[in-house]
Write a protein that holds these residues in place. Structure first.
Motif, PDB file in Angstrom:
ATOM      1  N   UNK A 135       0.827  -1.200   0.000  1.00 58.70           N
ATOM      2  CA  UNK A 135       0.000   0.000   0.000  1.00 58.70           C
ATOM      3  C   UNK A 135       0.862   1.251   0.000  1.00 58.70           C
ATOM      4  N   UNK A 136       0.379   2.268  -0.691  1.00 54.66           N
ATOM      5  CA  UNK A 136       0.923   3.619  -0.636  1.00 54.66           C
ATOM      6  C   UNK A 136      -0.219   4.491  -0.155  1.00 54.66           C
ATOM      7  N   UNK A 137       0.044   5.391   0.762  1.00 58.81           N
ATOM      8  CA  UNK A 137      -0.992   6.276   1.280  1.00 58.81           C
ATOM      9  C   UNK A 137      -0.492   7.706   1.250  1.00 58.81           C
ATOM     10  N   UNK A 138      -1.345   8.585   0.750  1.00 58.66           N
ATOM     11  CA  UNK A 138      -1.105  10.022   0.731  1.00 58.66           C
ATOM     12  C   UNK A 138      -2.130  10.629   1.676  1.00 58.66           C
ATOM     13  N   UNK A 139      -1.678  11.257   2.763  1.00 62.41           N
ATOM     14  CA  UNK A 139      -2.577  11.820   3.767  1.00 62.41           C
ATOM     15  C   UNK A 139      -2.277  13.296   3.942  1.00 62.41           C
ATOM     16  N   UNK A 140      -3.305  14.120   3.786  1.00 65.32           N
ATOM     17  CA  UNK A 140      -3.152  15.558   4.014  1.00 65.32           C
ATOM     18  C   UNK A 140      -3.815  15.943   5.323  1.00 65.32           C
ATOM     19  N   UNK A 141      -3.057  16.627   6.182  1.00 68.53           N
ATOM     20  CA  UNK A 141      -3.576  17.198   7.421  1.00 68.53           C
ATOM     21  C   UNK A 141      -3.262  18.689   7.426  1.00 68.53           C
ATOM     22  N   UNK A 142      -4.293  19.547   7.518  1.00 72.60           N
ATOM     23  CA  UNK A 142      -4.035  20.985   7.577  1.00 72.60           C
ATOM     24  C   UNK A 142      -3.058  21.296   8.708  1.00 72.60           C
ATOM     25  N   UNK A 143      -2.099  22.155   8.418  1.00 78.86           N
ATOM     26  CA  UNK A 143      -1.109  22.531   9.420  1.00 78.86           C
ATOM     27  C   UNK A 143       0.094  21.608   9.472  1.00 78.86           C
ATOM     28  N   UNK A 144      -0.032  20.408   8.916  1.00 77.80           N
ATOM     29  CA  UNK A 144       1.094  19.470   8.887  1.00 77.80           C
ATOM     30  C   UNK A 144       1.606  19.298   7.465  1.00 77.80           C
ATOM     31  N   UNK A 145       0.713  19.020   6.538  1.00 78.95           N
ATOM     32  CA  UNK A 145       1.104  18.805   5.158  1.00 78.95           C
ATOM     33  C   UNK A 145       0.660  17.440   4.675  1.00 78.95           C
ATOM     34  N   UNK A 146       1.278  17.005   3.600  1.00 82.33           N
ATOM     35  CA  UNK A 146       0.947  15.737   2.951  1.00 82.33           C
ATOM     36  C   UNK A 146       2.022  14.714   3.281  1.00 82.33           C
ATOM     37  N   UNK A 147       1.592  13.614   3.852  1.00 80.69           N
ATOM     38  CA  UNK A 147       2.504  12.536   4.235  1.00 80.69           C
ATOM     39  C   UNK A 147       2.416  11.413   3.220  1.00 80.69           C
ATOM     40  N   UNK A 148       3.556  10.918   2.776  1.00 81.24           N
ATOM     41  CA  UNK A 148       3.628   9.729   1.924  1.00 81.24           C
ATOM     42  C   UNK A 148       4.047   8.578   2.800  1.00 81.24           C
ATOM     43  N   UNK A 149       3.257   7.512   2.771  1.00 84.66           N
ATOM     44  CA  UNK A 149       3.573   6.322   3.560  1.00 84.66           C
ATOM     45  C   UNK A 149       3.531   5.083   2.676  1.00 84.66           C
ATOM     46  N   UNK A 150       4.406   4.145   2.990  1.00 82.12           N
ATOM     47  CA  UNK A 150       4.390   2.826   2.375  1.00 82.12           C
ATOM     48  C   UNK A 150       4.211   1.845   3.519  1.00 82.12           C
ATOM     49  N   UNK A 151       3.143   1.055   3.424  1.00 78.46           N
ATOM     50  CA  UNK A 151       2.792   0.137   4.512  1.00 78.46           C
ATOM     51  C   UNK A 151       2.764   0.927   5.810  1.00 78.46           C
ATOM     52  N   UNK A 152       3.609   0.592   6.772  1.00 71.18           N
ATOM     53  CA  UNK A 152       3.584   1.300   8.061  1.00 71.18           C
ATOM     54  C   UNK A 152       4.747   2.283   8.213  1.00 71.18           C
ATOM     55  N   UNK A 153       5.381   2.645   7.106  1.00 70.93           N
ATOM     56  CA  UNK A 153       6.560   3.498   7.172  1.00 70.93           C
ATOM     57  C   UNK A 153       6.300   4.856   6.513  1.00 70.93           C
ATOM     58  N   UNK A 154       6.487   5.914   7.311  1.00 66.59           N
ATOM     59  CA  UNK A 154       6.384   7.272   6.781  1.00 66.59           C
ATOM     60  C   UNK A 154       7.654   7.585   6.005  1.00 66.59           C
ATOM     61  N   UNK A 155       7.490   7.989   4.741  1.00 64.54           N
ATOM     62  CA  UNK A 155       8.647   8.294   3.909  1.00 64.54           C
ATOM     63  C   UNK A 155       8.975   9.781   3.871  1.00 64.54           C
ATOM     64  N   UNK A 156       7.961  10.618   4.034  1.00 62.34           N
ATOM     65  CA  UNK A 156       8.215  12.051   3.993  1.00 62.34           C
ATOM     66  C   UNK A 156       6.944  12.847   4.193  1.00 62.34           C
ATOM     67  N   UNK A 157       7.119  14.101   4.601  1.00 62.53           N
ATOM     68  CA  UNK A 157       6.002  15.038   4.787  1.00 62.53           C
ATOM     69  C   UNK A 157       6.329  16.277   3.968  1.00 62.53           C
TER      70      UNK A 157
END
Length: 187
Positions: A135-157
């Motif tokens: 899985x790849x997940x792109x999550x946007x949170x106001x005030x934090x930004x967009x996080x790219x994750x692969x499985x359970x690992x955060x790759x960058x914000x």
């Protein structure tokens, strides 16, 4: 903040950044997706799910999660609310294949492409090869930004709503990878 993605089939204890509940809202191509996920302090609801096909190949199931469900892609992109897109891969893909597809979507849809290009290139540099079931997940949170994750690992914000708009427009813009995928994600 250390974050993790808990696989949709697990019912893990609290403490994850991206946490599906145990009940499943949808299933497509044998891939069940949770009805809600937690992103930061926000609870996001599954808005819809769609299938990405390229020629005759099934590539991934994509799920769109929103604070407030919507069928209006323009309103989703314009809103400054938490949102996530999770891609569950149905086949192995190389980094080069993913980067090419994401770049095509970015070039076709990003309204402020020039302003977001440097950050987008940094994100693409972090994209790994994926295997079936990844899985790849792109999550946007106001005030934090967009996080790219692969499985359970955060790759960058990556900071800024403009960046989130550019990334989410890949799937929700006027020229998505496929209309069926976009329609599915919009419910």
């Amino acid at each position: 903040m250390k974050s993790s993605i808990v696989r949709t089939l697990s019912c893990a204890p609290p403490c994850s950044y991206w946490r599906p509940r145990c009940s499943m809202a949808g299933q497509l191509e044998g891939v069940p997706l949770a009805d809600t996920v937690k992103a930061g302090e926000k609870m996001l609801k599954l808005n819809g799910l769609g299938l990405r096909k390229k020629a005759v190949f099934k590539v991934y199931v994509g799920g769109l999660y929103l604070e407030t469900p919507s069928k209006d892609s323009g309103a989703i992109l314009a809103s400054d609310q938490a949102k996530a897109i999770r891609l569950h891969f149905l086949r192995d893909l190389t980094k080069a294949q993913l980067v090419e597809a994401f770049q095509e979507g970015f070039d076709a849809n990003a309204k402020e492409a020039a302003a977001q290009k440097a950050a987008f290139d940094k994100m693409l540099a972090l994209v790994p090869d994926v295997k079936t079931g990844s899985t790849l997940t792109f999550t946007y949170l106001p005030g934090k930004g967009t996080t790219l994750q692969v499985a359970d690992k955060e790759l960058g914000v990556f900071e800024g709503k403009g960046f989130a708009d550019a990334v989410f427009s890949i799937w929700l813009g006027s020229k998505p990878p496929s209309e069926d995928l976009k329609k599915g994600m919009l419910g």
